[in-house]
Design a protein around this motif. Structure first.
Motif: not given
Length: 179
Positions: A35-58
């Motif tokens: 169940h922790s994967m919901f928040l992890l995936v949601l946040t990391l994909l939002l990070a890339r969507g809001l900051v569309p720079v290579r490396g933002s998810v990492l």
């Protein structure tokens, strides 16, 4: 990540803090694997969507891992950093092939599956290093994989509508959404 504007760095840090804060606040003992994967995936994909720079998810994943380590959120001691960083690294690698994943459902699902795979591999290696039998490892990975897959896909499916809603209300700059 060279020349990342301060506002973007602060936004990624805030997303990491939000992820760790919600994880520590809710501490849901649902008994559901993954169940922790919901928040992890949601946040990391939002990070890339809001900051569309290579490396933002990492960057967001590493920051979340370090925050979890400092705040004592989760189990595993110093290895808790890997709990956030490895799925972020896998998702970052998948985003090299699918850079517009936060905007499109199928691409978001594929990126989430890459993060889930890394999360499962980390769990399998932990069990192996702990000396678990191969059948126990397989059973644990199957159970965690089933729940993790469900919650990862739900998290990934939530991101494209959120991005569209943000763009509709003009809360994203023009460079942040696909042409």
């Amino acid at each position: 990540m060279t020349k990342l504007p301060l506002a973007d760095a602060i936004l990624l840090g805030a997303l990491a803090l939000l992820m760790v804060g919600l994880k520590s606040l809710l501490r849901l003992k649902l008994g559901l694997a993954g169940h922790s994967m919901f928040l992890l995936v949601l946040t990391l994909l939002l990070a890339r969507g809001l900051v569309p720079v290579r490396g933002s998810v990492l960057y967001c994943g590493l920051m979340a891992g370090l925050l979890a380590l400092v705040l004592g959120v989760g189990k595993g001691g110093p290895l808790v950093v890997l709990k956030f960083a490895l799925p972020a690294l896998a998702m970052e690698a998948a985003l090299l092939l699918l850079p517009r994943a936060p905007w499109f459902r199928i691409q978001a699902l594929l990126v989430a599956l890459a993060g889930l795979t890394a999360w499962l591999l980390k769990g399998g290696v932990e069990l192996y290093l702990a000396g678990a039998d191969a059948s126990v490892i397989a059973a644990q990975l199957a159970w965690k994989g089933l729940g993790g897959c469900l919650f990862s896909l739900l998290g990934a499916l939530a991101v494209p509508p959120l991005m569209s809603l943000l763009a509709h209300h003009q809360l994203l700059s023009p460079r942040r959404h696909p042409q």
